[in-house]
Scaffold this motif. Structure first.
Motif, mmCIF file in Angstrom:
data_model
loop_
_atom_site.group_PDB
_atom_site.id
_atom_site.type_symbol
_atom_site.label_atom_id
_atom_site.label_comp_id
_atom_site.label_asym_id
_atom_site.label_seq_id
_atom_site.Cartn_x
_atom_site.Cartn_y
_atom_site.Cartn_z
ATOM 1 N N LEU A 55 0.971 -1.637 -0.039
ATOM 2 C CA LEU A 55 -0.170 -0.142 0.058
ATOM 3 C C LEU A 55 0.613 1.743 -0.047
ATOM 4 C CD1 LEU A 55 -3.474 0.875 0.374
ATOM 5 C CD2 LEU A 55 -2.649 0.563 2.817
ATOM 6 N N ASP A 56 1.002 2.218 -0.662
ATOM 7 C CA ASP A 56 1.313 3.184 -0.680
ATOM 8 C C ASP A 56 1.331 3.893 -0.191
ATOM 9 O OD1 ASP A 56 -0.275 4.208 -2.836
ATOM 10 O OD2 ASP A 56 1.055 4.025 -4.210
ATOM 11 N N GLY A 57 1.938 5.531 -0.607
ATOM 12 C CA GLY A 57 1.364 6.427 0.577
ATOM 13 C C GLY A 57 0.174 6.951 0.101
ATOM 14 N N ILE A 58 -0.337 7.399 -1.563
ATOM 15 C CA ILE A 58 -1.281 7.643 -1.743
ATOM 16 C C ILE A 58 -2.515 6.781 -2.014
ATOM 17 C CG2 ILE A 58 -2.705 8.686 -3.798
ATOM 18 C CD1 ILE A 58 0.354 8.938 -4.491
ATOM 19 N N ASP A 59 -2.480 5.655 -2.102
ATOM 20 C CA ASP A 59 -3.697 4.919 -1.177
ATOM 21 C C ASP A 59 -3.470 4.931 0.010
ATOM 22 O OD1 ASP A 59 -3.898 3.923 -4.212
ATOM 23 O OD2 ASP A 59 -2.380 2.196 -3.792
ATOM 24 N N ALA A 60 -2.638 4.826 0.757
ATOM 25 C CA ALA A 60 -3.319 4.647 2.508
ATOM 26 C C ALA A 60 -3.793 6.352 2.742
ATOM 27 C CB ALA A 60 -1.703 4.834 2.895
ATOM 28 N N LEU A 61 -3.619 7.567 2.149
ATOM 29 C CA LEU A 61 -4.110 8.306 2.419
ATOM 30 C C LEU A 61 -5.281 8.554 1.654
ATOM 31 C CD1 LEU A 61 -3.980 11.232 2.690
ATOM 32 C CD2 LEU A 61 -3.195 11.976 0.310
ATOM 33 N N LEU A 62 -5.765 7.929 1.178
ATOM 34 C CA LEU A 62 -7.159 7.524 0.389
ATOM 35 C C LEU A 62 -8.243 6.920 1.830
ATOM 36 C CD1 LEU A 62 -6.862 6.994 -3.702
ATOM 37 C CD2 LEU A 62 -7.654 8.453 -2.846
ATOM 38 N N ARG A 63 -7.548 6.046 2.027
ATOM 39 C CA ARG A 63 -7.762 4.726 3.162
ATOM 40 C C ARG A 63 -7.919 5.905 3.971
ATOM 41 N NH1 ARG A 63 -6.248 -1.387 1.656
ATOM 42 N NH2 ARG A 63 -6.321 -1.193 -0.058
ATOM 43 N N LEU A 64 -7.469 6.631 4.586
ATOM 44 C CA LEU A 64 -7.689 7.089 5.834
ATOM 45 C C LEU A 64 -8.319 8.434 5.768
ATOM 46 C CD1 LEU A 64 -5.805 7.985 8.395
ATOM 47 C CD2 LEU A 64 -4.292 9.939 7.160
ATOM 48 N N ARG A 65 -8.074 8.934 4.585
ATOM 49 C CA ARG A 65 -9.566 10.205 4.615
ATOM 50 C C ARG A 65 -11.245 9.605 4.535
ATOM 51 N NH1 ARG A 65 -5.989 12.829 5.797
ATOM 52 N NH2 ARG A 65 -5.410 14.566 5.283
ATOM 53 N N ALA A 66 -10.840 8.370 3.403
ATOM 54 C CA ALA A 66 -12.210 7.179 3.378
ATOM 55 C C ALA A 66 -12.873 7.450 4.849
ATOM 56 C CB ALA A 66 -12.503 5.984 3.135
ATOM 57 N N ARG A 67 -11.754 7.110 6.355
ATOM 58 C CA ARG A 67 -12.350 6.866 7.513
ATOM 59 C C ARG A 67 -12.887 7.787 7.966
ATOM 60 N NH1 ARG A 67 -6.704 3.057 9.657
ATOM 61 N NH2 ARG A 67 -6.399 4.683 10.553
#
Length: 211
Positions: free
Chosen positions: A62-74
């Motif tokens: 999981l790269d930095g951008i995908d982790a960011l997307l999941r972080l914002r989604a929650r």
């Protein structure tokens, strides 16, 4: 005396993390935890809140951008400052749209790193540290994306301060203008670039060589 900012540090290279930890602690910041990929970062953030997330973009899994997307989604709005290199510029728009507050080149000076962390922790958005030339080369707008009208010298000055993450109040102070006047300039700039927010306006202005 206020407590030091708590930082989550994510990078897949152990030596890089060790170097950043030593540097940040020397700068008076506190490392709450380290993570070697995006998933480990998300897992730790679930029970360890921090003031700023400092993350590499390119990581295995999981790269930095995908982790960011999941972080914002929650619903987690913790400011994220992404570490990048010149050849990461094609990821700039994607990362911005995912909700990143800023970018910093990996070879940035220590004082610039600390300043960037403090500023994103305060709610600012920083785009300027990324090299503009690769962004322009990667995102060339078509003719119908050109500005609706030419920019005045004053509008270009406002755009440059917007790119640095300055608020309307800070721009007004720097340019000796009323805050309402700056607000009007920003509205005109967004209209000329046919964009709906400041971040997209700055990115498009960089691409079109306005700034």
């Amino acid at each position: 005396m206020s407590a030091p900012l708590r930082i989550a540090l994510a990078d897949d290279q152990m030596l890089v993390r060790a170097g950043l930890r030593a540097l940040l602690e020397r700068l008076g910041l506190s490392i709450a935890f380290e993570a070697d990929d995006g998933q480990a970062l998300l897992d730790r953030l679930a029970d360890t809140p921090v003031d700023v997330i400092l993350s590499d973009i390119r990581m295995p899994g999981l790269d930095g951008i995908d982790a960011l997307l999941r972080l914002r989604a929650r619903g987690d709005r913790t400011p994220v400052l992404l570490l990048t290199t010149f050849d990461d510029s094609e990821l700039l728009l994607r990362a911005t749209e995912a909700g990143a507050q800023g970018f910093l080149l990996k070879d940035a000076a220590p004082e610039d790193l600390r300043d960037a962390i403090v500023r994103v922790a305060a709610g600012e958005v920083l785009l300027q540290p990324v090299s503009t030339e690769p962004v322009r080369a990667r995102y060339r707008y078509h003719a119908d994306d050109a500005p609706r009208a030419l920019f005045t010298e004053r509008e270009v000055s406002v755009l440059r301060l917007m790119a640095g993450g300055y608020s309307n109040k800070e721009i007004a102070r720097a340019m000796f203008l009323a805050e309402g006047t700056v607000k009007n300039y920003v509205s005109v700039i967004l209209d000329k670039l046919d964009t709906r927010d400041r971040t997209r306006a700055v990115l498009k202005a960089i691409t079109l060589r306005v700034i």
